[in-house]
Design a protein around this motif. Structure first.
Motif, mmCIF file in Angstrom:
data_model
loop_
_atom_site.group_PDB
_atom_site.id
_atom_site.type_symbol
_atom_site.label_atom_id
_atom_site.label_comp_id
_atom_site.label_asym_id
_atom_site.label_seq_id
_atom_site.Cartn_x
_atom_site.Cartn_y
_atom_site.Cartn_z
ATOM 1 N N LEU A 77 26.011 -3.582 30.935
ATOM 2 C CA LEU A 77 26.154 -4.771 30.238
ATOM 3 C C LEU A 77 24.861 -5.779 30.659
ATOM 4 C CD1 LEU A 77 29.896 -5.201 31.066
ATOM 5 C CD2 LEU A 77 28.743 -4.873 28.881
ATOM 6 N N ARG A 78 23.670 -5.242 31.055
ATOM 7 C CA ARG A 78 22.706 -5.974 31.580
ATOM 8 C C ARG A 78 22.218 -7.098 30.553
ATOM 9 N NH1 ARG A 78 21.229 -0.928 30.371
ATOM 10 N NH2 ARG A 78 19.283 -0.530 29.130
ATOM 11 N N ASP A 79 22.243 -6.514 29.277
ATOM 12 C CA ASP A 79 21.819 -7.837 28.380
ATOM 13 C C ASP A 79 22.841 -8.850 28.101
ATOM 14 O OD1 ASP A 79 19.680 -6.042 27.641
ATOM 15 O OD2 ASP A 79 20.641 -5.159 25.866
ATOM 16 N N GLU A 80 24.043 -8.566 28.424
ATOM 17 C CA GLU A 80 24.920 -9.898 28.662
ATOM 18 C C GLU A 80 24.578 -10.522 30.012
ATOM 19 O OE1 GLU A 80 27.414 -10.937 26.453
ATOM 20 O OE2 GLU A 80 26.379 -9.275 25.092
ATOM 21 N N TYR A 81 24.234 -9.832 31.055
ATOM 22 C CA TYR A 81 23.817 -10.898 31.895
ATOM 23 C C TYR A 81 22.752 -11.556 31.895
ATOM 24 C CZ TYR A 81 27.695 -8.549 34.734
ATOM 25 O OH TYR A 81 28.794 -8.054 35.415
ATOM 26 N N ILE A 82 21.780 -10.932 31.340
ATOM 27 C CA ILE A 82 20.465 -11.918 30.940
ATOM 28 C C ILE A 82 20.780 -12.835 30.152
ATOM 29 C CG2 ILE A 82 18.306 -11.448 29.888
ATOM 30 C CD1 ILE A 82 18.254 -8.481 31.262
ATOM 31 N N LYS A 83 21.595 -12.737 29.254
ATOM 32 C CA LYS A 83 21.799 -13.976 28.190
ATOM 33 C C LYS A 83 22.696 -14.786 28.693
ATOM 34 C CE LYS A 83 25.005 -14.274 24.086
ATOM 35 N NZ LYS A 83 25.633 -13.573 23.120
ATOM 36 N N THR A 84 23.412 -14.737 29.886
ATOM 37 C CA THR A 84 24.425 -15.828 30.099
ATOM 38 C C THR A 84 23.923 -16.414 31.515
ATOM 39 O OG1 THR A 84 25.675 -14.150 31.348
ATOM 40 C CG2 THR A 84 26.414 -14.733 28.816
ATOM 41 N N ILE A 85 22.989 -15.730 32.148
ATOM 42 C CA ILE A 85 22.815 -16.238 33.353
ATOM 43 C C ILE A 85 22.454 -17.553 33.538
ATOM 44 C CG2 ILE A 85 20.342 -15.585 33.560
ATOM 45 C CD1 ILE A 85 23.096 -15.584 36.647
ATOM 46 N N ASP A 86 21.555 -18.001 33.072
ATOM 47 C CA ASP A 86 21.029 -19.530 33.019
ATOM 48 C C ASP A 86 21.976 -20.478 32.555
ATOM 49 O OD1 ASP A 86 18.175 -18.622 33.522
ATOM 50 O OD2 ASP A 86 17.402 -18.803 31.641
ATOM 51 N N GLN A 87 22.865 -20.317 31.640
ATOM 52 C CA GLN A 87 23.902 -21.055 31.474
ATOM 53 C C GLN A 87 24.899 -21.283 32.278
ATOM 54 O OE1 GLN A 87 24.187 -22.979 28.399
ATOM 55 N NE2 GLN A 87 22.026 -22.366 28.148
ATOM 56 N N VAL A 88 25.231 -20.075 33.274
ATOM 57 C CA VAL A 88 26.229 -20.014 34.252
ATOM 58 C C VAL A 88 25.569 -20.825 35.105
ATOM 59 C CG1 VAL A 88 27.248 -18.401 36.122
ATOM 60 C CG2 VAL A 88 27.194 -17.868 33.444
ATOM 61 N N ILE A 89 24.290 -20.707 35.742
ATOM 62 C CA ILE A 89 23.797 -21.493 36.994
ATOM 63 C C ILE A 89 23.615 -22.874 36.539
ATOM 64 C CG2 ILE A 89 21.730 -21.959 38.067
ATOM 65 C CD1 ILE A 89 23.181 -19.436 38.897
ATOM 66 N N SER A 90 23.262 -23.377 35.200
ATOM 67 C CA SER A 90 23.427 -24.752 34.722
ATOM 68 C C SER A 90 24.655 -25.302 34.888
ATOM 69 C CB SER A 90 22.857 -24.931 33.291
ATOM 70 O OG SER A 90 23.136 -26.052 33.016
ATOM 71 N N PHE A 91 25.854 -24.467 34.748
ATOM 72 C CA PHE A 91 27.190 -24.901 34.810
ATOM 73 C C PHE A 91 27.584 -25.265 36.183
ATOM 74 C CE2 PHE A 91 31.523 -23.579 35.836
ATOM 75 C CZ PHE A 91 32.300 -24.663 35.325
ATOM 76 N N GLN A 131 37.713 -26.772 35.188
ATOM 77 C CA GLN A 131 36.650 -26.660 35.687
ATOM 78 C C GLN A 131 36.657 -25.853 36.896
ATOM 79 O OE1 GLN A 131 33.604 -28.161 34.693
ATOM 80 N NE2 GLN A 131 34.684 -28.734 32.892
ATOM 81 N N ASP A 132 37.511 -26.117 38.040
ATOM 82 C CA ASP A 132 37.632 -25.121 39.000
ATOM 83 C C ASP A 132 37.766 -23.851 38.749
ATOM 84 O OD1 ASP A 132 37.221 -27.265 40.674
ATOM 85 O OD2 ASP A 132 39.131 -27.484 41.460
ATOM 86 N N LYS A 133 38.755 -23.522 37.908
ATOM 87 C CA LYS A 133 38.891 -21.939 37.498
ATOM 88 C C LYS A 133 37.611 -21.302 36.853
ATOM 89 C CE LYS A 133 42.202 -19.049 34.962
ATOM 90 N NZ LYS A 133 43.511 -18.841 34.290
ATOM 91 N N ALA A 134 36.991 -21.908 36.259
ATOM 92 C CA ALA A 134 35.588 -21.655 35.489
ATOM 93 C C ALA A 134 34.748 -21.425 36.483
ATOM 94 C CB ALA A 134 35.012 -22.612 34.367
ATOM 95 N N LYS A 135 34.825 -22.385 37.537
ATOM 96 C CA LYS A 135 34.001 -22.012 38.719
ATOM 97 C C LYS A 135 34.250 -20.978 39.365
ATOM 98 C CE LYS A 135 32.232 -26.964 39.898
ATOM 99 N NZ LYS A 135 32.735 -28.067 40.965
ATOM 100 N N HIS A 136 35.453 -20.642 39.485
ATOM 101 C CA HIS A 136 35.812 -19.184 40.353
ATOM 102 C C HIS A 136 35.323 -18.220 39.434
ATOM 103 C CE1 HIS A 136 38.019 -16.325 42.393
ATOM 104 N NE2 HIS A 136 38.741 -16.111 41.890
ATOM 105 N N LEU A 137 35.676 -18.155 38.160
ATOM 106 C CA LEU A 137 35.201 -17.158 37.275
ATOM 107 C C LEU A 137 33.555 -16.787 37.433
ATOM 108 C CD1 LEU A 137 37.695 -17.523 34.264
ATOM 109 C CD2 LEU A 137 37.803 -15.920 36.062
ATOM 110 N N ALA A 138 32.987 -17.672 37.349
ATOM 111 C CA ALA A 138 31.526 -17.977 37.554
ATOM 112 C C ALA A 138 31.049 -17.348 38.715
ATOM 113 C CB ALA A 138 30.738 -19.111 37.135
ATOM 114 N N THR A 139 31.846 -17.598 39.875
ATOM 115 C CA THR A 139 31.117 -17.185 40.956
ATOM 116 C C THR A 139 31.584 -15.554 41.251
ATOM 117 O OG1 THR A 139 32.153 -19.099 42.148
ATOM 118 C CG2 THR A 139 31.931 -17.322 43.642
ATOM 119 N N LEU A 140 32.734 -15.077 40.796
ATOM 120 C CA LEU A 140 32.931 -13.666 40.727
ATOM 121 C C LEU A 140 31.717 -12.983 39.971
ATOM 122 C CD1 LEU A 140 36.826 -13.435 39.829
ATOM 123 C CD2 LEU A 140 35.456 -13.470 42.132
ATOM 124 N N TYR A 141 31.398 -13.538 38.683
ATOM 125 C CA TYR A 141 30.263 -12.984 38.061
ATOM 126 C C TYR A 141 29.112 -12.887 38.785
ATOM 127 C CZ TYR A 141 26.488 -14.187 34.557
ATOM 128 O OH TYR A 141 25.364 -14.224 34.008
#
Length: 731
Positions: A77-91, A131-141
């Motif tokens: 799934l590396r392409d999905e990680y590369i695609k989403t990483i900058d947006q997740v960090i920004s969030f 927002q907190d639930k999304a932070k938790h999911l992004a942390t798991l990611y």
């Protein structure tokens, strides 16, 4: 160009900078010494967890058949990680809040093994905000990506530590030295690239590394080696929590191939003297040093020849966070521990109410060291001045007071000063659970912006608390946690097991005490850790008095944690899983009814603690005790007094109706007109605006100049109503 470069090496926290360099920079400002500071940890994390960094991770060659199923999934799934990483960090930096809806849709982030725990934790996170639930999911990611890095790229990686094992109990320098002789790691490449860029811009003559934890040690040495090889004219120094506790007996000369100086304890004066030596600003013929190791005559030498005294806390200046990229820190929510979110979610300005610990007796603590032994509080006015200055310079109104144990009297004065200045701040700190924290004081702290406290309950056994010299009892802890909880302040308890001479029965009884505290709802968070004997604690200094025998080792490098044998012969580590599992359940309000045996897969004794022990300990109430030396404060200005009359049969009764508008409710009382007039005068003369506070005895004397029987008035139903609603506080 700056004279000094201050560095926190990878890694500490993701959400806020470790404050040591900000403290030192604030001091250097008072001496007009130019400096620049960097948190290499957050800069490396942001470079690593970026589109370019993740691409480099997946570009590293692997043999797909030889890696775990989890890593195979992440790589696929590396392409999905590369695609989403900058947006997740920004969030997670708070810059892209609308992404929360996508993240919570559960069809945006690629998911690997960390997401498997979601089913087990739905009860804990089901009621979280978006927002907190999304932070938790992004942390798991991010943790999934971290797992991939650890398995396939660098086994020493961790978000808040790097190569920690090399710094833990490293009595010899051999293993760390060997590691430094090897090629740079993948993480080193990121670290040293950023370091080189900073060195070329700043062009310092002295680089000072603050090393708070073992997980910062390796990177500090790697950076120092890079400086020595590429910038030999630059001097390097090391200070901070790790050398202060671990390197007080250093003998290995090889350490000084990397660092010219190692300073101990408070860093202000030692660094000022290093600056004067390097820049040849000498006060006399001999170079002056304060608590500094260096090489002299080809051997490791401890120099403490300066007669200058350390600076008072009022003289060290306000911490300066300039240069640090405060808007780029990453807030994460790893687990459903409410206190943990304070450490990892949101950015906090760090301040200290008092140097050292006002108690300074706990036998497991390093109370022989100056950073705990020398107690020096700061005045409330100076402290709140610094808070206002930090609000101006950082734009942040959140404060974490990083005291060993904040003094209750100073906390009271700080709270009053905050209220006097009409500041809106949010703050939390570490405390001792002592009886000074009355209901009224806790209410005052809440009004000033206190949201949480953490404190050491340690072993919830009165025998062991006395042996620890904690100065509290379980009863007292229960009352204090009740007072904080009723004021709306969250309470976290540090819990300990395996203290010398602790029996299995005491461990189980301690767990029962903790169960009852959570069941009563007066404790919201906790963490169990196993006792560790340290070299500078009373247990470490006099182990025979505590029934333990240290295992002797030659010390050439680090010396703090000491291996030992306990005369009880109990394997305390066997309790670790059960204690932590039960606590996880109790923190989420479930399974109080289960037998304690359910948490362990081996036979344990029944608890000897009565099931209503904590409940009964809360029944003793101090509300109706007269304490003449208490300071009295009237906390509201929103008071309306109306003279009225009421009739009963043929009689007319004049009275005054006093109405007080609180933030969330209205309190009304009826008093005789003369007494009401006196009370209104007291409102005015004893508000938070007044610096001088009247004692309860003085209030009584004033009352009895006009009326009779103060106690009858003070404990009457109308006045009790004002006290219960926090209108009148007795401190």
């Amino acid at each position: 160009m700056k004279d000094l470069l201050l560095i926190t090496p990878p890694f500490t926290q993701l959400n806020t900078p470790y404050p040591a360099t900000a403290y030192i920079k604030g001091f250097l400002n008072t001496k007009n010494i130019s400096s620049y500071q960097i948190d290499l940890g957050i800069e490396v994390i942001l470079a690593l967890f970026s589109k370019e960094g993740i691409q480099k991770i997946f570009d590293k060659e692997i043999i797909i058949q030889n890696i775990s199923e989890n890593s195979q999934r992440i790589f696929t799934l590396r392409d999905e990680y590369i695609k989403t990483i900058d947006q997740v960090i920004s969030f997670l930096q708070g810059k892209n809040p609308t992404l929360a809806r996508q993240i919570c849709s559960m069809n945006f982030l690629p998911e690997a093994s960390r997401f498997n725990q979601l089913d087990d934790m739905e009860f804990a996170f089901g009621n979280m905000g978006l927002q907190d639930k999304a932070k938790h999911l992004a942390t798991l990611y991010l943790e999934d990506l971290s797992d991939y890095v650890i398995e396939n790229i660098d086994s020493d990686f961790g978000f808040s530590r790097y190569a920690e094992r090399l710094g833990k109990s490293a009595n010899s320098f051999d293993e760390l030295h060997s590691k430094l002789s090897e090629n740079q790691t993948f993480i080193d490449d990121f670290t040293l690239k950023i370091l080189q860029e900073k060195l070329d811009i700043v062009q310092p003559k002295l680089v000072c590394f603050s090393i708070p934890f073992p997980g910062n040690l390796y990177s500090a040495f790697r950076c120092a080696k890079f400086i020595k090889e590429n910038y030999p004219h630059i001097k390097t120094a090391m200070g901070g929590g790790f050398p202060n506790t671990e390197l007080r007996e250093i003998k290995d000369k090889r350490v000084f191939e990397f660092f010219d100086f190692i300073t101990l304890d408070d860093g202000e004066l030692p660094i000022e003297l290093l600056y004067e030596n390097i820049f040849h600003i000498e006060k006399n013929n001999e170079s002056q040093f304060k608590r500094t190791f260096l090489i002299e005559d080809q051997k490791v030498t401890y120099k403490n020849n300066s007669k200058r005294h350390d600076y008072k806390q009022a003289e060290v200046g306000t911490p300066d966070y300039t240069d640090l990229q405060l808007d780029k820190y990453v807030s994460v929510i790893e687990i459903a521990n409410p206190m943990h979110s304070l450490w990892s979610d949101g950015r906090w300005n760090k301040l200290t109410m008092a140097h050292g610990c006002y108690w300074g007796k706990c036998t497991f603590c390093d109370i022989s060291l100056d950073y705990i032994k020398i107690y020096e509080p700061i005045s409330a006015k100076i402290l709140v001045d610094r808070m206002e200055e930090l609000i101006q310079t950082t734009g942040e109104t959140g404060f974490h007071f990083v005291d060993e144990a904040a003094p209750p009297a100073l906390m009271r004065e700080v709270a009053l000063e905050i209220l006097r200045r009409n500041l809106v701040v949010t703050w939390w700190t570490n405390i001792r659970f002592e009886k000074s924290f009355t209901r009224d004081l806790c209410f005052l702290l809440k009004l000033s912006g206190c949201v949480a406290v953490s404190g050491g309950l340690e072993v919830a056994s009165d025998r062991l608390l006395k042996l620890i010299d904690k100065g509290v009892s379980v009863d007292q802890v229960a009352k204090v946690t009740r007072n904080f909880t009723e004021a709306g302040i969250m309470v976290h308890a540090y819990l300990m097991y395996g203290y010398p001479t602790q029996t299995v029965q005491e461990t189980i009884d301690s767990l029962e005490m903790v169960r009852q505290l959570f069941e009563m709802g007066i404790l919201q968070s906790g963490f169990w850790h196993q006792f560790a004997m340290t070299a500078h604690s009373p247990v470490g200094i006099n182990p025979e008095e505590f029934g333990v025998t240290p295992i002797k080792q030659e010390i050439l490098f680090a010396h703090n944690d000491i291996d030992f044998t306990d005369k009880t012969g109990i394997d305390h580590s066997q309790f670790s899983f059960g204690l932590k599992k039960s606590l996880f359940n109790y923190m989420h309000g479930i399974n109080f009814e289960l037998s304690l045996q359910e948490w362990f897969d081996f036979k344990i004794p029944r608890t000897t603690i009565h099931p209503d022990y904590i409940h009964d300990s809360l029944l003793d109430d101090d509300d109706f005790k007269f304490k003449g030396n208490s300071k009295i404060i009237f906390l509201t200005k929103n008071v309306i007094a109306e003279n009225r009359v009421k009739t009963k049969k043929k009689y007319i009764y004049p009275y005054t109706k006093i109405t007080i508008h609180l933030k969330t409710n209205i309190v009304s009382i009826d008093l005789e007109q003369e007494q009401a007039g006196w009370l209104m005068k007291m409102f005015e003369e004893n508000s938070t605006d007044q610096s001088k506070k009247m004692t309860l005895q003085q209030l009584k004397t004033n009352f009895e100049e006009n009326f009779e029987d103060f106690e009858l008035f003070w404990f009457s139903k109308p006045i009790q109503q004002l006290k219960e609603n926090g209108v009148i506080l007795s401190l």
